[in-house]
Design a protein around this motif. Sequence first.
Motif, mmCIF file in Angstrom:
data_model
loop_
_atom_site.group_PDB
_atom_site.id
_atom_site.type_symbol
_atom_site.label_atom_id
_atom_site.label_comp_id
_atom_site.label_asym_id
_atom_site.label_seq_id
_atom_site.Cartn_x
_atom_site.Cartn_y
_atom_site.Cartn_z
ATOM 1 N N TYR A 40 65.752 82.388 27.845
ATOM 2 C CA TYR A 40 66.461 82.863 29.027
ATOM 3 C C TYR A 40 66.085 84.300 29.346
ATOM 4 O O TYR A 40 66.213 85.193 28.494
ATOM 5 C CB TYR A 40 67.973 82.746 28.800
ATOM 6 C CG TYR A 40 68.813 83.383 29.876
ATOM 7 C CD1 TYR A 40 68.585 83.084 31.221
ATOM 8 C CD2 TYR A 40 69.833 84.271 29.559
ATOM 9 C CE1 TYR A 40 69.354 83.665 32.216
ATOM 10 C CE2 TYR A 40 70.612 84.850 30.541
ATOM 11 C CZ TYR A 40 70.362 84.541 31.870
ATOM 12 O OH TYR A 40 71.122 85.122 32.852
ATOM 13 N N ASN A 41 65.612 84.545 30.575
ATOM 14 C CA ASN A 41 65.321 85.878 31.054
ATOM 15 C C ASN A 41 66.513 86.338 31.891
ATOM 16 O O ASN A 41 66.723 85.863 33.004
ATOM 17 C CB ASN A 41 64.039 85.883 31.890
ATOM 18 C CG ASN A 41 63.588 87.265 32.286
ATOM 19 O OD1 ASN A 41 64.375 88.064 32.779
ATOM 20 N ND2 ASN A 41 62.309 87.543 32.096
ATOM 21 N N SER A 42 67.296 87.262 31.365
ATOM 22 C CA SER A 42 68.536 87.665 32.025
ATOM 23 C C SER A 42 68.283 88.423 33.319
ATOM 24 O O SER A 42 69.160 88.483 34.184
ATOM 25 C CB SER A 42 69.372 88.524 31.079
ATOM 26 O OG SER A 42 68.636 89.671 30.674
ATOM 27 N N LYS A 43 67.101 89.008 33.487
ATOM 28 C CA LYS A 43 66.807 89.762 34.693
ATOM 29 C C LYS A 43 66.432 88.843 35.849
ATOM 30 O O LYS A 43 66.929 88.994 36.975
ATOM 31 C CB LYS A 43 65.673 90.752 34.436
ATOM 32 C CG LYS A 43 65.353 91.631 35.631
ATOM 33 C CD LYS A 43 64.289 92.656 35.293
ATOM 34 C CE LYS A 43 63.990 93.551 36.487
ATOM 35 N NZ LYS A 43 62.960 94.570 36.175
ATOM 36 N N THR A 44 65.569 87.876 35.587
ATOM 37 C CA THR A 44 65.108 86.983 36.652
ATOM 38 C C THR A 44 65.981 85.744 36.795
ATOM 39 O O THR A 44 65.955 85.070 37.811
ATOM 40 C CB THR A 44 63.671 86.529 36.391
ATOM 41 O OG1 THR A 44 63.627 85.738 35.186
ATOM 42 C CG2 THR A 44 62.739 87.719 36.246
ATOM 43 N N GLY A 45 66.756 85.420 35.751
ATOM 44 C CA GLY A 45 67.562 84.203 35.783
ATOM 45 C C GLY A 45 66.798 82.961 35.377
ATOM 46 O O GLY A 45 67.352 81.861 35.375
ATOM 47 N N GLN A 46 65.526 83.116 35.005
ATOM 48 C CA GLN A 46 64.692 81.970 34.647
ATOM 49 C C GLN A 46 64.978 81.535 33.219
ATOM 50 O O GLN A 46 65.120 82.357 32.320
ATOM 51 C CB GLN A 46 63.211 82.324 34.790
ATOM 52 C CG GLN A 46 62.273 81.120 34.804
ATOM 53 C CD GLN A 46 62.428 80.295 36.068
ATOM 54 O OE1 GLN A 46 62.773 80.824 37.118
ATOM 55 N NE2 GLN A 46 62.168 79.005 35.974
ATOM 56 N N MET A 47 65.055 80.237 33.022
ATOM 57 C CA MET A 47 65.271 79.703 31.686
ATOM 58 C C MET A 47 64.483 78.419 31.486
ATOM 59 O O MET A 47 64.302 77.624 32.412
ATOM 60 C CB MET A 47 66.758 79.457 31.424
ATOM 61 C CG MET A 47 67.443 78.526 32.388
ATOM 62 S SD MET A 47 69.225 78.434 32.080
ATOM 63 C CE MET A 47 69.704 80.087 32.556
ATOM 64 N N VAL A 48 64.006 78.224 30.262
ATOM 65 C CA VAL A 48 63.281 77.014 29.872
ATOM 66 C C VAL A 48 64.018 76.407 28.696
ATOM 67 O O VAL A 48 64.249 77.075 27.681
ATOM 68 C CB VAL A 48 61.824 77.321 29.496
ATOM 69 C CG1 VAL A 48 61.119 76.048 29.049
ATOM 70 C CG2 VAL A 48 61.090 77.958 30.669
ATOM 71 N N ALA A 49 64.396 75.150 28.816
ATOM 72 C CA ALA A 49 65.175 74.480 27.779
ATOM 73 C C ALA A 49 64.441 73.244 27.285
ATOM 74 O O ALA A 49 63.831 72.507 28.061
ATOM 75 C CB ALA A 49 66.542 74.081 28.330
ATOM 76 N N SER A 50 64.509 73.023 25.985
ATOM 77 C CA SER A 50 63.870 71.846 25.394
ATOM 78 C C SER A 50 64.498 71.581 24.036
ATOM 79 O O SER A 50 65.339 72.341 23.556
ATOM 80 C CB SER A 50 62.357 72.067 25.249
ATOM 81 O OG SER A 50 62.106 73.179 24.400
#
Length: 244
Positions: A40-50
């Motif tokens: 999770y990148n708290s600045k951009t809001g991007q997250m990758v889950a697996s």
Amino acid sequence: MKNNRLTVVGLIVLTLFSLTTGLQAKATEPFRLEADVIDYNSKTGQMVASGANGVKLIQGTLTLTGLKADYNAKTQAGIMTGGVKGIQDNMTLTADQVESLEGNKQMIATGDVVLVNGADRLTAPKVDYFSDRQLAVVEKDAKLVNADGTITADRMETFFQEKRSVAQGNVKINSEQRKLQASSDHAVYYGAKPGEQGKIVLTGNAHAVQDGNTIVGQTLTLYMDDKAVDATGRTKIVIAPTSK
């Protein structure tokens, strides 16, 4: 740029709230993402889950499950892959991949797509679904199965809430329960409503066979319950002889 990596052996639950004002009510609903591993990148809001246990994303009435998810909490756009299943209200969607756009208002499903809404079952290689209008758009190889039979076409728009489907190109209709087979260049299907029976309006090289009787015309309107037909333009009817 700060990047928070969250890793657990069991299930991790991440709940976020949109901080942006002026968004529509549905877009400001909290969402929950569950997975074994979430980057999770708290600045951009991007997250990758697996993870071995798969991924689950929940927002409002929408639940998506699959093997991997790439999602942005700020734009509310993302892609989920690997045996994806989506459930929203009375709709169920399965596909190889589902892409969510515009705050989950539009979903693009690809790969052996099956969309079920009540008694309606739509299958295609790709389906664009707009949840706010309950509209499914198929650009190729559409097949719709409902209580009245099966409709196939090159292109189809299905308005589930209105019980209406618009089919274009190589339209074919088969209804075993009504002993009906039909074809045309274009067709509009209207599902039955209280006090109003269902019907199909065929235009362009319209051809229908029911109970052995054949009717050909430019425009045919087939009434599902009465087995009645209205025809316009030059029409040809062939009545099958009845056995004594």
